[in-house]
Design a protein around this motif. Sequence first.
Motif, mmCIF file in Angstrom:
data_model
loop_
_atom_site.group_PDB
_atom_site.id
_atom_site.type_symbol
_atom_site.label_atom_id
_atom_site.label_comp_id
_atom_site.label_asym_id
_atom_site.label_seq_id
_atom_site.Cartn_x
_atom_site.Cartn_y
_atom_site.Cartn_z
ATOM 1 N N ASN A 124 -0.868 -10.725 23.596
ATOM 2 C CA ASN A 124 0.107 -11.459 22.313
ATOM 3 C C ASN A 124 0.581 -9.742 21.549
ATOM 4 O O ASN A 124 1.601 -9.687 21.051
ATOM 5 N N ALA A 125 0.083 -8.882 22.424
ATOM 6 C CA ALA A 125 0.705 -7.366 21.382
ATOM 7 C C ALA A 125 0.683 -6.423 22.210
ATOM 8 O O ALA A 125 1.150 -4.993 22.341
ATOM 9 N N ILE A 126 1.561 -7.129 23.166
ATOM 10 C CA ILE A 126 1.755 -6.284 24.407
ATOM 11 C C ILE A 126 3.926 -6.260 24.700
ATOM 12 O O ILE A 126 4.641 -4.808 25.172
ATOM 13 N N ALA A 127 4.461 -6.671 23.898
ATOM 14 C CA ALA A 127 5.581 -7.032 23.379
ATOM 15 C C ALA A 127 6.216 -7.838 22.184
ATOM 16 O O ALA A 127 5.758 -7.969 21.223
ATOM 17 N N LYS A 128 7.512 -6.697 21.263
ATOM 18 C CA LYS A 128 7.718 -6.800 20.337
ATOM 19 C C LYS A 128 8.743 -8.273 20.193
ATOM 20 O O LYS A 128 8.538 -8.920 18.557
ATOM 21 N N GLN A 129 8.939 -8.582 21.022
ATOM 22 C CA GLN A 129 10.090 -10.686 21.370
ATOM 23 C C GLN A 129 9.514 -11.186 22.199
ATOM 24 O O GLN A 129 9.486 -12.420 21.774
ATOM 25 N N HIS A 130 8.048 -10.965 22.851
ATOM 26 C CA HIS A 130 7.792 -12.518 23.277
ATOM 27 C C HIS A 130 6.142 -12.587 22.709
ATOM 28 O O HIS A 130 5.739 -11.025 23.147
ATOM 29 N N ASP A 131 5.384 -13.346 23.443
ATOM 30 C CA ASP A 131 3.544 -13.436 23.905
ATOM 31 C C ASP A 131 3.714 -13.926 25.049
ATOM 32 O O ASP A 131 4.242 -14.416 25.422
ATOM 33 N N PHE A 132 2.817 -13.128 25.472
ATOM 34 C CA PHE A 132 2.939 -13.822 27.428
ATOM 35 C C PHE A 132 1.091 -14.246 27.656
ATOM 36 O O PHE A 132 0.038 -14.234 26.584
ATOM 37 N N VAL A 133 0.760 -15.599 28.172
ATOM 38 C CA VAL A 133 -0.346 -15.921 28.761
ATOM 39 C C VAL A 133 -1.011 -15.963 29.864
ATOM 40 O O VAL A 133 0.234 -16.227 30.879
ATOM 41 N N LEU A 134 -1.176 -15.017 30.810
ATOM 42 C CA LEU A 134 -1.485 -15.294 32.458
ATOM 43 C C LEU A 134 -2.737 -16.225 32.208
ATOM 44 O O LEU A 134 -3.546 -15.906 32.217
ATOM 45 N N ARG A 135 -2.416 -16.667 33.636
ATOM 46 C CA ARG A 135 -3.573 -18.004 33.675
ATOM 47 C C ARG A 135 -4.473 -17.734 34.988
ATOM 48 O O ARG A 135 -3.126 -18.186 36.589
ATOM 49 N N MET A 136 -5.403 -17.431 35.536
ATOM 50 C CA MET A 136 -5.449 -17.058 36.596
ATOM 51 C C MET A 136 -5.871 -18.369 37.744
ATOM 52 O O MET A 136 -6.462 -19.423 36.781
ATOM 53 N N LEU A 137 -5.719 -18.880 38.683
ATOM 54 C CA LEU A 137 -5.894 -20.558 39.040
ATOM 55 C C LEU A 137 -6.621 -20.057 39.795
ATOM 56 O O LEU A 137 -8.159 -21.016 40.019
ATOM 57 N N GLU A 138 -7.263 -18.865 39.906
ATOM 58 C CA GLU A 138 -9.254 -18.624 41.165
ATOM 59 C C GLU A 138 -10.299 -17.637 40.036
ATOM 60 O O GLU A 138 -8.979 -17.267 39.271
ATOM 61 N N ALA A 139 -11.143 -17.648 39.968
ATOM 62 C CA ALA A 139 -12.379 -17.430 39.513
ATOM 63 C C ALA A 139 -11.642 -15.788 39.497
ATOM 64 O O ALA A 139 -11.898 -15.796 41.076
#
Length: 330
Positions: A124-139
């Motif tokens: 949530n702190a890497i961009a001014k206009q957007h928030d990102f959620v990165l979901r890794m499918l595997e461990a």
Amino acid sequence: MTLPRGISAIAFAIAVLPAAAHAASFDCAAARSSIEHAICNDAQLSALDTQLADTYRAALKQHGADTDALKAEQRDWLKQRAPSGQIDVAALKEAYRTRIDELKSQPAFPEPGEAVDGPIFRLNAIAKQHDFVLRMLEACPAQSDKEDTTCEGPAQLLIHDKGQRAVRQVINLPKVFVTLPKGSKGPLVNSSRLYDYQGVINVGDFNFDGQEDFGIQTGNEGSYGGPSYDIYLFNAQAQRFVPNSEMTGLIQETLGFFEVDAKNKRLRTWAKSGCCYHERTVYAVEHDVPVAVERRIDDAQGPGDKMKVTVETLVNGKWRSKVHYEPIPK
């Protein structure tokens, strides 16, 4: 988009209209191009064309709501099959088989609300206009306090407008490379240090239109084993991020993520051949496509203690070169 006639009509239809109910086929009586005739005249190639269509549709279903990247990838593959002369049927068959295997290896992606086996990184702190959620499918390996760790595998990227809960866009990624720096609480982001780990997501205005764009690291298939990225530009008309193959290719061919010069509205890349030949290239961006406008070549491959420096500049559509010599840097 208009593709060359050399691509089979049905293959183009498959790429654009993935929901078509019919298998890949076209009227051979109406075949005009050399590649269409090649498919019609070879039963094995025709069967591969059908198999590719079926495999592509199955891969689209596995991607759920997000099929933009897969469609763009398939269109790029089809364009590369456009003939430039006589058709090499054996090579074309091999290209079909390779692409079928690539599509079969595509992972099945969950819906955004479903659980995943890997970590979830909320950025949530890497961009001014957007928030990102990165979901890794595997461990992933556990993050360490003593050394950097990395994680590689399929992932799902959720994009939100800044501070909003609603998901603007979902992007499914068959492979993402994440660096987890020692002692940190999350992945490395917004980092493009040469010859070092780079950010899993780097945000910037790459086409200088006032909207944030981003690149996401897909592995280390760049020059000299450097990082490779998929670049996404924000399309104001569509109100979503779209893949940009030209900027993606730019990183693939050079050393790591390009530098963004916002003041001068330029992109810069670095390339080399061995120890003693280096290129630094400057690009303008025209209609979302990087266009080289300046280049400096440092060539110390010759004898003596001087290196040849060539500075090339694009002036009114023509390249002009100036050469001088400098001491070889220690």
